[in-house]
Structure formats: C-alpha cells, structure tokens
Design a protein around this motif. Structure first.
Motif, PDB file in Angstrom:
ATOM      1  N   ASN A  17      98.255 -44.099 -41.019  1.00 52.81           N
ATOM      2  CA  ASN A  17      97.904 -43.243 -39.895  1.00 52.81           C
ATOM      3  C   ASN A  17      99.063 -42.302 -39.611  1.00 52.81           C
ATOM      4  N   ASN A  18      98.788 -41.012 -39.492  1.00 52.15           N
ATOM      5  CA  ASN A  18      99.861 -40.049 -39.260  1.00 52.15           C
ATOM      6  C   ASN A  18     100.404 -40.082 -37.840  1.00 52.15           C
ATOM      7  N   TYR A  19      99.628 -40.547 -36.894  1.00 52.55           N
ATOM      8  CA  TYR A  19     100.059 -40.510 -35.498  1.00 52.55           C
ATOM      9  C   TYR A  19     100.868 -41.739 -35.098  1.00 52.55           C
ATOM     10  N   LEU A  20     100.751 -42.817 -35.819  1.00 56.80           N
ATOM     11  CA  LEU A  20     101.462 -44.042 -35.467  1.00 56.80           C
ATOM     12  C   LEU A  20     102.982 -43.922 -35.643  1.00 56.80           C
ATOM     13  N   PRO A  21     103.506 -43.289 -36.678  1.00 58.10           N
ATOM     14  CA  PRO A  21     104.968 -43.163 -36.807  1.00 58.10           C
ATOM     15  C   PRO A  21     105.598 -42.162 -35.840  1.00 58.10           C
ATOM     16  N   ALA A  47     104.089 -31.095 -35.441  1.00 56.85           N
ATOM     17  CA  ALA A  47     104.147 -31.384 -36.875  1.00 56.85           C
ATOM     18  C   ALA A  47     103.224 -32.534 -37.255  1.00 56.85           C
ATOM     19  N   SER A  48     103.012 -33.483 -36.347  1.00 57.95           N
ATOM     20  CA  SER A  48     102.105 -34.581 -36.691  1.00 57.95           C
ATOM     21  C   SER A  48     100.655 -34.130 -36.719  1.00 57.95           C
ATOM     22  N   ILE A  49     100.348 -33.024 -36.041  1.00 54.07           N
ATOM     23  CA  ILE A  49      98.986 -32.500 -36.071  1.00 54.07           C
ATOM     24  C   ILE A  49      98.789 -31.541 -37.245  1.00 54.07           C
ATOM     25  N   THR A  50      99.753 -30.646 -37.461  1.00 62.13           N
ATOM     26  CA  THR A  50      99.553 -29.599 -38.468  1.00 62.13           C
ATOM     27  C   THR A  50     100.358 -29.783 -39.740  1.00 62.13           C
ATOM     28  N   GLY A  51     101.409 -30.577 -39.731  1.00 56.60           N
ATOM     29  CA  GLY A  51     102.268 -30.723 -40.904  1.00 56.60           C
ATOM     30  C   GLY A  51     101.704 -31.699 -41.908  1.00 56.60           C
ATOM     31  N   ARG A  52     100.842 -31.242 -42.763  1.00 53.98           N
ATOM     32  CA  ARG A  52     100.157 -32.105 -43.719  1.00 53.98           C
ATOM     33  C   ARG A  52     100.491 -31.751 -45.163  1.00 53.98           C
ATOM     34  N   ALA A  53     101.747 -31.510 -45.444  1.00 53.00           N
ATOM     35  CA  ALA A  53     102.139 -31.159 -46.810  1.00 53.00           C
ATOM     36  C   ALA A  53     101.923 -32.334 -47.754  1.00 53.00           C
ATOM     37  N   GLY A  54     102.176 -33.543 -47.305  1.00 49.73           N
ATOM     38  CA  GLY A  54     101.958 -34.714 -48.139  1.00 49.73           C
ATOM     39  C   GLY A  54     100.491 -34.935 -48.442  1.00 49.73           C
ATOM     40  N   THR A  55      99.648 -34.678 -47.455  1.00 46.85           N
ATOM     41  CA  THR A  55      98.212 -34.808 -47.665  1.00 46.85           C
ATOM     42  C   THR A  55      97.730 -33.779 -48.675  1.00 46.85           C
ATOM     43  N   ALA A  56      98.216 -32.551 -48.565  1.00 46.87           N
ATOM     44  CA  ALA A  56      97.822 -31.517 -49.520  1.00 46.87           C
ATOM     45  C   ALA A  56      98.306 -31.864 -50.925  1.00 46.87           C
ATOM     46  N   LEU A  57      99.508 -32.408 -51.024  1.00 50.55           N
ATOM     47  CA  LEU A  57     100.062 -32.785 -52.328  1.00 50.55           C
ATOM     48  C   LEU A  57      99.238 -33.887 -52.979  1.00 50.55           C
ATOM     49  N   VAL A  88      95.338 -27.030 -49.411  1.00 47.46           N
ATOM     50  CA  VAL A  88      96.070 -26.583 -48.222  1.00 47.46           C
ATOM     51  C   VAL A  88      95.103 -26.352 -47.060  1.00 47.46           C
ATOM     52  N   ALA A  89      93.974 -25.714 -47.326  1.00 44.61           N
ATOM     53  CA  ALA A  89      92.993 -25.457 -46.271  1.00 44.61           C
ATOM     54  C   ALA A  89      92.431 -26.755 -45.711  1.00 44.61           C
ATOM     55  N   VAL A  90      92.093 -27.679 -46.585  1.00 41.18           N
ATOM     56  CA  VAL A  90      91.541 -28.958 -46.124  1.00 41.18           C
ATOM     57  C   VAL A  90      92.561 -29.722 -45.303  1.00 41.18           C
ATOM     58  N   SER A  91      93.815 -29.726 -45.743  1.00 43.76           N
ATOM     59  CA  SER A  91      94.830 -30.471 -44.997  1.00 43.76           C
ATOM     60  C   SER A  91      95.131 -29.840 -43.649  1.00 43.76           C
ATOM     61  N   LEU A  92      95.032 -28.530 -43.538  1.00 45.61           N
ATOM     62  CA  LEU A  92      95.277 -27.879 -42.255  1.00 45.61           C
ATOM     63  C   LEU A  92      94.122 -28.063 -41.278  1.00 45.61           C
TER      64      LEU A  92
END
Length: 176
Positions: A17-21, A47-57, A88-92
């Motif tokens: 979960n991205n929000y837990l950390p 950054a926890s809402i929009t920073g999804r570089a790892g998800t895009a990768l 990138v679009a999906v992760s954003l």
C-alpha cells in the motif's frame, strides 16, 4: 539516508500500500533526517498521491514481459513509445487507488494495445502481490530521494540568504 528510509521500505514491501509508509516517511523526515517542516508537510502527501514512478516502471516492464510472451517478433519503436506513455498515464491517473495499481495498469494497457493480448495480464496474476509490493518499494524510494533532494536545495538557498542578511546586519550596525 538509506538507513532511515529502510523502515518505510519494509512497511511498503510488506503491505503493498502506498499510503501506509507515509507516516513513517514523515516521522523519519522530521526526527532522523531533520527535514524542514515546510518541505515534508506538503511534499510527502503530494508525492504519495502522484509520485508513481515505481508503479510506472513495474507496469511497463511487466507489460514488455507479457508482450514478449505472446509474440516472437521484436518490439518496435512505436510499441515501446506506447508502453512508456501508457504506463506513465496509468500510474498518474490511478492516484486514489492505494494498492493493486500494477495489475489494473496491466489490464488497461493490454486492452488498449489489443492485437489478441487483451487477457495477457492474466499471465502475471499469480505474482501480482509481489509486483505491487515491488512497485511500492520503488515509489517509496523515489519519494524519499526527491524529498532529500528538495531539502538539500532548500538548505543551500536558505544558507545563502542568511549569509546576506548577516552581512547586511554587520554593515548596518558596524559589527565586526
């Protein structure tokens, strides 16, 4: 820096979960890394809402795996551009979804790509929890790195302005 980031990484890896950390990141930024409150108070939630570089990768690498498993042909430049832009679009656009973004992104990209691989993401469904946790780890590392970079730049800027103020004060009151 990496030692203090280890706690949010472990929390993200175990939960997916991205929000837990987020709480651990904010606590480490304030107490251990001594980040300025003006920086971490707005940066970490944003950054926890929009920073999804790892998800895009992870989404793009997984889609390339699906694409290679369905076709023996080489990946063209247009397919590469499609995967990069789509991931990138999906992760954003999936900022409100706390977990499972990788599998949802793969499903969307498979549907958009078409060409007989609409259900291609089902190949990776057994390893989806591992992919989601890996994406969260990369997201947390990305957020922590940019928070550190932003704080470092802010400190350099503040040090320069404080030196100017102290020299003006010395000139004004003839302090040596």
């Amino acid at each position: 820096w990496l030692r203090h980031t280890l706690t949010p990484i472990v929390i993200g890896l175990s939960s997916g979960n991205n929000y837990l950390p987020l709480g651990a990141q904010m606590k480490n930024g304030l107490e251990n890394l001594r980040y300025n409150r003006r920086i971490w108070a707005w940066f970490y939630p944003l950054a926890s809402i929009t920073g999804r570089a790892g998800t895009a990768l992870v989404t793009s690498v997984s889609f390339f795996l699906v694409l290679r498993s369905y076709s023996s042909l080489e990946i063209t430049v247009m397919q590469f551009v499609f995967v990069v832009i789509a991931s990138v679009a999906v992760s954003l656009f999936m900022g409100s979804i706390p977990n499972g973004r990788v599998l949802i992104g793969l499903a969307l990209m498979s549907t958009w790509f078409g060409q007989g691989i609409e259900e291609g993401y089902l190949i990776l469904q057994p390893v989806a929890p591992i992919l989601v946790s890996l994406a969260v780890v990369f997201d947390v590392l990305n957020q922590a790195f940019f928070a550190h970079l932003l704080t470092s730049l802010s400190r350099k800027e503040n040090n320069g302005s404080e030196r100017e103020r102290s020299s003006k004060l010395q000139d004004e009151f003839n302090i040596s």
